[in-house]
Design an enzyme around this catalytic site. Structure first.
Site, PDB file in Angstrom:
ATOM      1  N   GLU A 284       0.823  -1.195   0.000  1.00  0.00           N
ATOM      2  CA  GLU A 284       0.000   0.000   0.000  1.00  0.00           C
ATOM      3  C   GLU A 284       0.867   1.258   0.000  1.00  0.00           C
ATOM      4  O   GLU A 284       0.551   2.249  -0.665  1.00  0.00           O
ATOM      5  CB  GLU A 284      -0.919  -0.020   1.237  1.00  0.00           C
ATOM      6  CG  GLU A 284      -2.100   0.899   1.141  1.00  0.00           C
ATOM      7  CD  GLU A 284      -3.171   0.549   2.183  1.00  0.00           C
ATOM      8  OE1 GLU A 284      -3.890  -0.460   1.985  1.00  0.00           O
ATOM      9  OE2 GLU A 284      -3.283   1.252   3.203  1.00  0.00           O
ATOM     10  N   GLU A 287       2.078   1.720  -3.402  1.00  0.00           N
ATOM     11  CA  GLU A 287       0.960   2.196  -4.229  1.00  0.00           C
ATOM     12  C   GLU A 287       0.733   3.695  -4.016  1.00  0.00           C
ATOM     13  O   GLU A 287       0.553   4.459  -4.973  1.00  0.00           O
ATOM     14  CB  GLU A 287      -0.319   1.417  -3.876  1.00  0.00           C
ATOM     15  CG  GLU A 287      -1.517   1.793  -4.742  1.00  0.00           C
ATOM     16  CD  GLU A 287      -2.816   1.098  -4.303  1.00  0.00           C
ATOM     17  OE1 GLU A 287      -2.780   0.276  -3.368  1.00  0.00           O
ATOM     18  OE2 GLU A 287      -3.857   1.395  -4.920  1.00  0.00           O
ATOM     19  N   SER A 331      -7.383   1.971  -2.108  1.00  0.00           N
ATOM     20  CA  SER A 331      -6.184   1.193  -2.434  1.00  0.00           C
ATOM     21  C   SER A 331      -6.649  -0.133  -3.023  1.00  0.00           C
ATOM     22  O   SER A 331      -7.662  -0.689  -2.599  1.00  0.00           O
ATOM     23  CB  SER A 331      -5.389   0.946  -1.153  1.00  0.00           C
ATOM     24  OG  SER A 331      -4.513  -0.136  -1.354  1.00  0.00           O
ATOM     25  N   LYS A 370     -15.296  -9.937   8.044  1.00  0.00           N
ATOM     26  CA  LYS A 370     -14.263 -10.769   7.410  1.00  0.00           C
ATOM     27  C   LYS A 370     -14.838 -12.099   6.935  1.00  0.00           C
ATOM     28  O   LYS A 370     -14.333 -12.716   6.009  1.00  0.00           O
ATOM     29  CB  LYS A 370     -13.109 -10.989   8.389  1.00  0.00           C
ATOM     30  CG  LYS A 370     -12.281  -9.720   8.616  1.00  0.00           C
ATOM     31  CD  LYS A 370     -10.974  -9.793   7.873  1.00  0.00           C
ATOM     32  CE  LYS A 370     -10.347  -8.481   7.481  1.00  0.00           C
ATOM     33  NZ  LYS A 370     -10.075  -7.491   8.452  1.00  0.00           N
ATOM     34  N   CYS A 527     -10.214  -2.186  14.684  1.00  0.00           N
ATOM     35  CA  CYS A 527     -10.524  -3.616  14.825  1.00  0.00           C
ATOM     36  C   CYS A 527     -10.652  -4.045  16.280  1.00  0.00           C
ATOM     37  O   CYS A 527     -11.344  -5.007  16.588  1.00  0.00           O
ATOM     38  CB  CYS A 527      -9.442  -4.460  14.177  1.00  0.00           C
ATOM     39  SG  CYS A 527      -9.167  -4.028  12.466  1.00  0.00           S
TER      40      CYS A 527
END
Ligand SMILES: Cc1cc2nc3c(=O)[nH]c(=O)nc-3n(C[C@H](O)[C@H](O)[C@H](O)COP(=O)(O)O)c2cc1C
Ligand code: SF4
Ligand code: SF4
Ligand code: SF4
Ligand code: SF4
Ligand code: FES
Lengths: 597, 388
Positions: A284, A287, A331, A370, A527
């Protein structure tokens, strides 16, 4: 505005509190416990279950203590005859509408209704059982969440969560009177509405009406199957939450014990999602720098900025529904879970000499979204389903209990290798701002050749529970190849909880803000407050988990993703370099435009 | 007031064509505090059911410090057996608007809403036309106030003031927690004075004739007159404006069919008065209060069926958010059915009465709190009819 003090008496004991305090809060200060069901510390007051009623001297009716502000001279009785009769009636009424089947209920032992019924010794036979005459539905279409209306007490915690905290409004109150229920849009199944699968409603549902879909039996079957190799990964936030479901207080770091438990459960390889969190930073980060270069140097106007993180599958589903014109800003990196899955059945299997079709990949996540993510059709880049089963922190705790493991007595053990080593930058993925901090630690160093200019690498401005955080990092004395960034100010923003994400995205969409990089996590606190984490949740508990995460980071020998030796080995042996063709094939993904409702 | 006779009045529907202008011109010259004093002095209590003194409500709303305030006219008239507001809106809507304007001027509100029951949509077109004319008149006279009409969604609960606000705000009509009360945080969370249609017409009447004249009628606790919707076993069903303070007996003398065994005072959520109590019960706040509905039952009626109808209504019309009301209504209904069928012992009625008592003190709003009124009064007075 200055707050006044208010004097009142509760059960004849005088107390002075600030104006605006509720009777419930005041009673708690005096250690009088009043039962509650619809009240939740993360949510606005509802005052609909009425179990918290207390007697106010001089009032014609009882008052709901959760909704009643204190007033001068008030006299409250929390346990009078009137109160006890009413409370018992109310619990009995709830049970008369309720499909009581505790022994086979997922919430057995952890259900707020059950414990109240137990505490008040209710006589269920007093009233007519209404539940049998009603047509209740059980919606198990979603891969993440089961909604069982026969267990619902209409406290509307889920509705308030989904509407105010998450700004999704997948759940709403429908119909009135005896037909009133919690419903989705046109009563469509949960998998075909705007639900993001974040599981925040599950975290706050007091009963078994909203629970995660569990895959415990499937995982036991895989473990017991001698033909297959079961590989598991554990997400960063699990290690600071798991202990709560196994008798420990919030804020305990149980990484080593968790690894020991997983080995005892019989997983063939116990590996770490933190490894692919480090990998995410390299992919990332590269990127981001590439996007910046294309936009700034090559003046390529098709490059979408700000770039936004993509690790949170609840957030992905949210943006796909609500801001689908911003999808190019995401992303292309998969979440660490899915990167891990794709590598488990390729790189890792090859390393071990296993056939990919004989690998079962299981992930332990603080998250219910998830589960959904693992089932997305595009998540099969290994040629197989990259992640076969996703268990929440809660499900893992249940397996540990089922296996008869005395968790607290376990020794601390180490992850297997390869794909088991990680950096402190990876573990902070579990807290809001963590991905940003990890990315900055690496990107700043790539560009300038120096460590980020913060004491102990701790980028304090991106930490903490403010809904939206901002920070700007000035890039100076850049390396020659990054000279185009000389003097540039990298503007970053962070949001957690989808209501905050919505606010930030509206600002981005309207062009009222300009950033380069945005981190979004669907859940409050990131999270660590995920929909699969132990119940109960509140800000204090989440803060303890957060502190544990930063402690874990501070204690890691490696603090920066790009210094993880196993990551370097992975690139050398398998992927080539970040954003290589192979990396793109396995570690990157694309998104889908979805309707707004 | 002669308790044993009824006395007909004609204040609500009288309209000589100059009344609106007279009242508005008079009010414009008055100080808002004096208007409120006059209203308090008149003793007028809300005609929507709860009976809160109107002048005090205005006073509290005026006392709040807020740029935005609202006047709301509750025209949701959903109580079974009540149909007087419809008649008022049909015949003298400008007197309702005038009452709203007076309230707005007194409390310092610049905006008024009328919340019209969905079933009265046939009145909507005419009302909109009239309200436009009225708004123009207000402007010409220099009042900074205008009125907008909103149509309801067809739920009884939307007549409850805070649910009504939620509904106007575009949300689901569920009652709010109180406090805060509407005078502090009502519509759009701003100080709001909400009044029933009839209350507002009496405000107009009081402004015209003065508090003294109004006060001459009725009793100490129940000043003035009131519009009654009379239905059931009566040869004279319809709308009557009567002085308050008569006994049920006097009322039955005039409106009964000679065989009246019970009068349900105040609609489904009111109290059932059996024949043996006709002489002692005064219709008013000192006895049986009513929002206007009077249903007469003669000996051909089964009080079991009457109660069952009411309970079915409540089980359906409860908003469903709070436990005592949502489940309690169903339990009371199923309970009397079970007793009737012999599935439950008659002593189960005592359990149900206790439950009704819990509903009365623990439900979130007036709907759930008032189910005990018909339940306990009918079960206590017509026990045999419920059981056998
Ligand atoms: C369930 C319920 C329904 C109500 N329906 C009405 C109604 O239809 N019309 C009305 O004026 N008041 C109704 N009320 C009373 C209102 O809440 C409020 O007290 C009234 O509008 C105040 O006006 P007043 O003071 O002029 O009576 C209802 C109350 C409850 C609890
Ligand atoms: S939701 Fe609670 S009370 Fe209901 S069956 Fe499950 S454990 Fe029992
Ligand atoms: S999982 Fe999240 S988005 Fe879905 S209903 Fe629950 S709170 Fe709403
Ligand atoms: S689903 Fe759970 S949280 Fe939602 S209303 Fe029902 S019991 Fe409450
Ligand atoms: S008492 Fe009935 S109508 Fe009122 S809030 Fe409760 S459920 Fe809704
Ligand atoms: S906890 Fe107070 S009403 Fe539910």
């Amino acid at each position: 505005m200055a707050k006044y003090n208010v004097n009142l008496k509760i059960n004849n004991i005088p107390i002075t509190v600030e104006e605006g305090t509720t009777v419930l809060e005041a009673a708690r200060k005096l250690n009088f416990r009043i039962p509650t069901l619809c009240q939740h510390p993360d949510l606005c007051v509802a005052g609909n279950c009425r179990v918290c009623v207390v007697e106010q001297k001089g009032a014609k009716t009882l008052v709901a203590s959760c909704a009643m502000p204190v007033s001068e001279g008030m006299e409250i009785f929390t346990n009078s005859e009137k109160v006890r009769t009413a409370r018992k009636h109310i619990i009995e009424l709830l049970l008369s509408e309720h499909n009581t089947e505790c022994t086979s209920c997922y919430k057995n032992g952890k259900c707020e209704l059950q414990s109240l019924a137990n505490e008040y010794l209710v006589n269920e036979k007093d009233f007519i059982k209404l539940v049998y005459d009603k047509k209740y539905t059980i919606d198990d279409f979603s891969p993440s969440i089961i909604k069982d209306d026969s267990k619902c007490i209409r406290c509307q915690r889920c509705v308030r969560t989904c509407t105010s905290m998450q700004y999704v409004s997948a759940l709403a109150v429908a119909y009135k009177g005896e037909h009133q229920k919690i419903s989705t849009f046109f009563e469509k199944p949960m998998n075909s509405v705007v639900c993001t699968n974040c599981g925040q409603c599950v975290n706050r549902c007091p009963t078994g009406a909203l629970v995660e879909k569990n895959y415990i039996d499937q995982v036991w079957d895989a473990i017991n199957d001698p033909e297959v190799h079961v590989v598991c990964q554990t997400a960063p936030a699990v290690r600071v939450g798991l202990g709560e479901d196994l008798g420990l207080t919030p804020g305990n770091r149980v990484t080593g014990k968790m690894v020991a438990a997983l080995k005892r459960l019989g997983f063939d390889s116990v590996l770490d999602t933190d490894f692919t969190a480090d990998l995410t930073i390299l992919e990332e980060g590269t990127e981001l720098l590439t996007r910046l270069k294309k936009a700034l140097v090559e003046k390529d106007e098709t490059i979408a900025l700000p770039m936004m993180t993509s690790c949170s599958p609840g957030w992905i589903k949210f943006i796909e529904h609500k801001f689908s014109n911003l999808l190019p800003n995401l992303s292309t990196c998969k979440s660490p879970q899915q990167m891990f899955g794709a590598l488990a059945k390729t790189f890792y299997a090859q390393k071990k000499g296993w056939r990919a079709d004989k690998v079962v990949s299981v992930s332990i996540m603080p998250c219910t979204a998830k589960k959904y993510e693992a089932n997305r059709p595009e998540m099969r880049d290994s040629g197989f389903k990259d992640v076969d089963y996703v268990l929440t922190t809660r499900e893992l705790a249940m397996m540990i209990r089922q296996a008869g493991i005395n968790f607290d007595e376990l020794p601390e053990e180490k992850y297997d290798s390869i794909m088991g080593t990680s950096s402190g930058a990876a573990v902070i993925f579990g807290a809001t701002g963590g991905v940003m901090e990890a990315a900055l630690r690496t990107a700043y160093e790539i560009v300038t050749g120096r460590e980020v200019p913060f004491k102990n690498l701790d980028i304090i401005p991106v930490r903490g529970f403010d809904g939206i955080k901002e920070t700007t990092i000035k890039l100076e004395n850049c390396k020659p190849e990054w000279g185009f960034l000389e003097g540039a100010e990298l503007k970053c923003a962070i949001a957690h909880g989808l209501a905050n994400a919505n606010k930030l995205m509206s600002a981005v969409a309207n062009g009222t803000v300009s950033y380069h990089f945005i981190e979004i996590m669907a859940c409050p606190g990131g999270c660590l407050g995920g929909g699969g984490q132990p119940i109960p949740t509140n800000e204090e508990i989440r803060r303890k988990r957060m502190e544990a995460i930063y402690e874990e980071d501070a204690n890691m020998p490696i603090r920066k993703s790009h210094e993880n030796p196993e990551i370097l080995q992975l690139y050398e042996e398998f992927l080539g370099k970040p954003n290589s063709h192979k990396a793109h094939e396995l570690l990157h993904t694309h998104y889908t435009k979805r309707k707004r409702y | 007031m002669e308790k044993n006779r009824i006395s007909k009045v004609d204040l609500i529907f009288e309209n000589d064509g100059t009344l609106v202008n007279t009242v508005l011109d008079k009010v414009k010259k008055m100080n808002p505090d004096d208007i409120i004093m006059e209203m308090i002095d008149s003793g007028l209590k809300g005609r929507g059911g709860a009976g809160f003194p109107t002048g005090l409500k205005w006073k509290f709303t005026k006392a709040e410090n807020s740029y935005d305030k609202y006047v709301v006219c509750n025209a949701d008239e959903g109580e079974p057996g009540t149909f007087k507001d419809r008649e008022i809106l049909d015949r003298v809507p400008e007197k309702v608007f005038t009452g709203m304007a007076v309230a707005g001027y007194a409390i310092g509100a610049r905006k008024g809403y009328m919340y019209l029951r969905a079933e009265y949509n046939f009145l909507l077109k005419g009302l909109i036309k009239k309200v436009e004319e009225f708004n123009k008149l207000l402007k010409d006279k220099g009042f900074d106030f205008n009125i907008e009409i909103r149509s309801g969604a067809g739920a009884y609960i939307c007549g409850e003031e805070s649910a009504l606000f939620e509904s106007i705000e575009g949300k689901r009509g569920e009652p709010r927690n109180k406090p805060p009360y509407p005078t502090v945080a009502g519509l759009f969370n701003k100080p709001t004075s909400i009044n029933n249609v009839e209350t507002l017409v009496y405000a107009t009447v009081i402004m015209k004739y003065g508090a003294e004249k109004f006060k001459e009628m009725g009793t100490k606790d129940s000043r003035g007159s009131k519009v009654f919707s009379i239905s059931g076993d009566t040869p004279n069903a319809g709308i009557y404006e009567l002085e308050l303070g008569m006994t049920v007996a006097a009322f039955v003398d005039e409106f009964g069919d000679g065989d009246t065994k019970a009068v349900q005072v105040g609609g489904a959520s009111g109290i059932c008065v059996p024949r043996k109590k006709f002489n002692d019960m005064i219709i008013g706040y000192e006895g049986v209060p009513t929002g206007g509905s009077m249903m007469l039952f003669n000996s051909s009626r089964s009080m079991y069926n009457v109660l069952k109808d009411y309970l079915e209504f409540f089980a359906e019309e409860s908003c469903g958010q709070c436990t005592p009301c949502r489940v309690g209504c169903q339990q009371l209904l199923r309970g009397i059915e079970a007793v009737k069928k012999g599935e439950k012992d008659p002593s189960y009625l005592e359990t149900l009465k206790k439950l009704a008592q819990t509903m009365k003190i623990s439900a979130k709003c007036g709907l759930g709190q008032s189910v005990a009124n018909p339940f306990i009064s009918i079960v206590d007075n017509f026990r045999e009819e419920i059981i056998y």
